[in-house]
Design a protein around this motif. Structure first.
Motif, PDB file in Angstrom:
ATOM      1  N   UNK A  67     -35.667  19.738 -22.428  1.00  0.00           N
ATOM      2  CA  UNK A  67     -35.690  18.657 -21.441  1.00  0.00           C
ATOM      3  C   UNK A  67     -34.337  18.528 -20.745  1.00  0.00           C
ATOM      4  N   UNK A  68     -33.264  18.677 -21.523  1.00  0.00           N
ATOM      5  CA  UNK A  68     -31.934  18.558 -20.940  1.00  0.00           C
ATOM      6  C   UNK A  68     -31.679  19.665 -19.919  1.00  0.00           C
ATOM      7  N   UNK A  69     -32.065  20.886 -20.253  1.00  0.00           N
ATOM      8  CA  UNK A  69     -31.842  21.989 -19.323  1.00  0.00           C
ATOM      9  C   UNK A  69     -32.694  21.838 -18.071  1.00  0.00           C
ATOM     10  N   UNK A  70     -33.894  21.301 -18.206  1.00  0.00           N
ATOM     11  CA  UNK A  70     -34.758  21.081 -17.049  1.00  0.00           C
ATOM     12  C   UNK A  70     -34.138  20.042 -16.114  1.00  0.00           C
ATOM     13  N   UNK A  71     -33.532  19.020 -16.671  1.00  0.00           N
ATOM     14  CA  UNK A  71     -32.875  17.989 -15.852  1.00  0.00           C
ATOM     15  C   UNK A  71     -31.684  18.576 -15.103  1.00  0.00           C
ATOM     16  N   UNK A  72     -30.941  19.451 -15.786  1.00  0.00           N
ATOM     17  CA  UNK A  72     -29.778  20.073 -15.145  1.00  0.00           C
ATOM     18  C   UNK A  72     -30.213  20.950 -13.981  1.00  0.00           C
ATOM     19  N   UNK A  73     -31.310  21.674 -14.158  1.00  0.00           N
ATOM     20  CA  UNK A  73     -31.831  22.542 -13.091  1.00  0.00           C
ATOM     21  C   UNK A  73     -32.241  21.724 -11.879  1.00  0.00           C
ATOM     22  N   UNK A  75     -31.101  18.801 -11.033  1.00  0.00           N
ATOM     23  CA  UNK A  75     -29.890  18.241 -10.427  1.00  0.00           C
ATOM     24  C   UNK A  75     -29.191  19.287  -9.542  1.00  0.00           C
ATOM     25  N   UNK A  76     -29.192  20.548  -9.989  1.00  0.00           N
ATOM     26  CA  UNK A  76     -28.568  21.608  -9.196  1.00  0.00           C
ATOM     27  C   UNK A  76     -29.340  21.873  -7.918  1.00  0.00           C
ATOM     28  N   UNK A  77     -30.667  21.816  -7.969  1.00  0.00           N
ATOM     29  CA  UNK A  77     -31.496  22.051  -6.797  1.00  0.00           C
ATOM     30  C   UNK A  77     -31.289  20.974  -5.743  1.00  0.00           C
ATOM     31  N   UNK A  78     -31.075  19.744  -6.170  1.00  0.00           N
ATOM     32  CA  UNK A  78     -30.875  18.625  -5.237  1.00  0.00           C
ATOM     33  C   UNK A  78     -29.578  18.768  -4.467  1.00  0.00           C
ATOM     34  N   UNK A  79     -28.589  19.385  -5.047  1.00  0.00           N
ATOM     35  CA  UNK A  79     -27.281  19.513  -4.397  1.00  0.00           C
ATOM     36  C   UNK A  79     -27.343  20.481  -3.310  1.00  0.00           C
TER      37      UNK A  79
END
Length: 79
Positions: A67-73, A75-79
């Motif tokens: 779940x943590x890695x999915x959230x990080x991914x 967040x990176x896509x939004x930037x």
């Protein structure tokens, strides 16, 4: 309230514990001798399950890291 484990399941666990103490309890595929108390209990319970004795189902594994890695991914896509 009914007990969670049957008496015959507890005898299977007790047998596994005695085998561990003597040093003859082996783990699954690797065949290494079991030294951990918790692992001996787990082996006894899994053998009891295989024989069809009254033992609760295994607890579901929690995937916190996924779940943590999915959230990080995301967040990176939004930037």
């Amino acid at each position: 309230m009914a007990p969670r484990y049957s008496k015959t399941a507890s005898t299977d666990v007790g047998r596994a514990m005695k085998k561990r103490k003597v040093g003859t309890l082996k783990s699954g595929r690797s065949g290494r001798t079991v030294k951990s108390r918790k692992q001996a209990i787990a082996i006894g319970l899994s053998e009891a399950r295989a024989k069809g004795k009254k033992v609760p189902k295994k607890a579901a594994k929690k995937r916190k890291t996924a779940k943590k890695t999915a959230k990080k991914r995301k967040a990176k896509k939004r930037r």
